[in-house]
Design an enzyme around this catalytic site. Structure first.
Site, PDB file in Angstrom:
ATOM      1  CG  LEU A   1       4.614  -6.781  -2.043  1.00 37.45           C
ATOM      2  CD1 LEU A   1       4.343  -7.662  -0.830  1.00 37.45           C
ATOM      3  CD2 LEU A   1       3.612  -7.110  -3.153  1.00 37.45           C
ATOM      4  CG  ASP A   2       6.870  -5.522  -5.752  1.00 37.68           C
ATOM      5  OD1 ASP A   2       6.781  -6.748  -5.636  1.00 37.68           O
ATOM      6  OD2 ASP A   2       6.021  -4.834  -6.368  1.00 37.68           O
TER       7      ASP A   2
ATOM      8  CE  LYS B   1      15.283  -1.754  -7.020  1.00 34.28           C
ATOM      9  NZ  LYS B   1      16.467  -1.848  -6.149  1.00 34.28           N
TER      10      LYS B   1
ATOM     11  CB  SER C   1       2.088  -2.402  -2.791  1.00 34.41           C
ATOM     12  OG  SER C   1       2.599  -2.887  -4.012  1.00 34.41           O
ATOM     13  CB  ALA C   2       3.165   0.915  -7.127  1.00 32.16           C
TER      14      ALA C   2
ATOM     15  CD  GLU D   1       8.195   2.758  -0.812  1.00 34.67           C
ATOM     16  OE1 GLU D   1       9.161   2.321  -1.450  1.00 34.67           O
ATOM     17  OE2 GLU D   1       7.036   2.651  -1.215  1.00 34.67           O
ATOM     18  CG  ASP D   2      12.210  -1.131  -2.459  1.00 35.20           C
ATOM     19  OD1 ASP D   2      11.029  -0.707  -2.441  1.00 35.20           O
ATOM     20  OD2 ASP D   2      12.686  -1.761  -3.415  1.00 35.20           O
TER      21      ASP D   2
HETATM   22  C1  BG6 Z   1       6.037  -1.722  -7.443  1.00 31.14           C
HETATM   23  C2  BG6 Z   1       7.375  -2.106  -8.051  1.00 31.14           C
HETATM   24  O1  BG6 Z   1       5.911  -2.242  -6.159  1.00 31.14           O
HETATM   25  O2  BG6 Z   1       4.965  -2.214  -8.256  1.00 31.14           O
HETATM   26  C3  BG6 Z   1       7.464  -1.615  -9.474  1.00 31.14           C
HETATM   27  O3  BG6 Z   1       8.423  -1.547  -7.262  1.00 31.14           O
HETATM   28  C4  BG6 Z   1       6.280  -2.149 -10.264  1.00 31.14           C
HETATM   29  O4  BG6 Z   1       8.683  -2.007 -10.032  1.00 31.14           O
HETATM   30  C5  BG6 Z   1       4.977  -1.736  -9.601  1.00 31.14           C
HETATM   31  O5  BG6 Z   1       6.313  -1.666 -11.587  1.00 31.14           O
HETATM   32  C6  BG6 Z   1       3.741  -2.269 -10.323  1.00 31.14           C
HETATM   33  O6  BG6 Z   1       3.708  -3.653 -10.182  1.00 31.14           O
HETATM   34  P1  BG6 Z   1       2.718  -4.625 -10.958  1.00 31.14           P
HETATM   35  O7  BG6 Z   1       2.869  -5.944 -10.209  1.00 31.14           O
HETATM   36  O8  BG6 Z   1       1.339  -4.062 -10.826  1.00 31.14           O
HETATM   37  O9  BG6 Z   1       3.171  -4.682 -12.357  1.00 31.14           O
HETATM   38 MG    MG Z   2       9.305  -1.320  -3.458  1.00 27.62          MG
END
Ligand code: BG6
Ligand code: MG
Length: 217
Positions: free
Chosen positions: A10-11, A45, A114-115, A169-170
């Site tokens: 996602l991010d 990231k 996504s994380a 992925e980035d």
């Molecule tokens: C990932 C980002 O997608 O999500 C990270 O690349 C981020 O930088 C991680 O820490 C967790 O995100 P969130 O929104 O749960 O704080």
């Molecule tokens: Mg990302």
């Protein structure tokens, strides 16, 4: 088992939220009395919120009690949510909807891997939720990228064999996770940073239909 499945981070892949994560971490670092640079942000990231705070405190050489640690996690997320409060479809990265629509029209299964624990509300804000057959995010996994858990879980829910999954992925940690899952990894962003990816593109405007068709077939 279906033939091919696509998994999107996602991010930094679908939306340009990496800058908001950066601003929120920088604000916390500054409050704790140290600087946090764009270069250091590369390490964040794809990395879980908890691990990001651990790294941030290592950078600033700050010791925290469990109560402080938990409080700073909350504070960072509140600041991040404030930054993304007014987010809309204008923050979708170029040509992402075009690629999603192309795959959807061909009935190719699509997952988010996504994380982030904020993934679903972000997809709702930018009106892309309906493209995704499966969502695996920071609320579902126990092991963060570079562990392959997030992508393996997505493949299983899609009903696609891991080696038939294509991951966008980035993040270095994300490419490592995709490779560890034996999936086809595609780096979106700086090809030097993402050198471990099987393919590299600066963004989705560089990905054409013939390349997508090669991946699908
Ligand atoms: C990932 C980002 O997608 O999500 C990270 O690349 C981020 O930088 C991680 O820490 C967790 O995100 P969130 O929104 O749960 O704080
Ligand atoms: Mg990302």
């Amino acid at each position: 088992m279906k033939q091919t499945g696509f998994i999107f981070d996602l991010d930094g892949v679908i939306v340009d939220t990496a800058k908001y994560h950066y601003l929120a971490w920088k604000k916390l670092a500054n409050e704790l009395g140290f600087e946090f640079t764009h270069e250091q942000n590369e390490l964040f990231k794809g990395v879980s919120r908890k691990r990001c705070l651990e790294i941030l405190l290592e950078i600033g050489k700050v010791k925290a009690t469990q109560i402080q640690f938990d409080q700073w996690m909350i504070e960072k997320n509140e600041d991040y949510l404030e930054y993304i409060k007014h987010m809309d479809a204008s923050e979708i990265l170029p040509d992402v909807p075009k690629v999603l629509k192309y795959l959807k029209d061909k009935n190719i299964p699509i997952a988010l891997g996504s994380a982030s624990k904020n993934a679903q509300p972000i997809l709702e804000k930018v009106d892309l939720l309906s493209y995704f057959d499966v969502i695996v995010d920071g609320n579902n996994v126990t092991k963060a990228k570079p562990d392959p858990e997030v992508f393996l879980m997505a493949a299983e829910q899609l009903g696609v064999k891991p080696e038939k999954c294509i991951v966008f992925e980035d993040a270095v940690a994300g490419i490592e996770a995709a490779n560890a899952a034996k999936m086809i990894s595609i780096g979106i962003g700086d090809a030097e940073i993402l050198a471990a990816a099987k393919y590299n593109f600066s963004d989705f405007t560089q990905i054409d239909v013939s390349f997508l068709n090669t991946l699908i077939s």
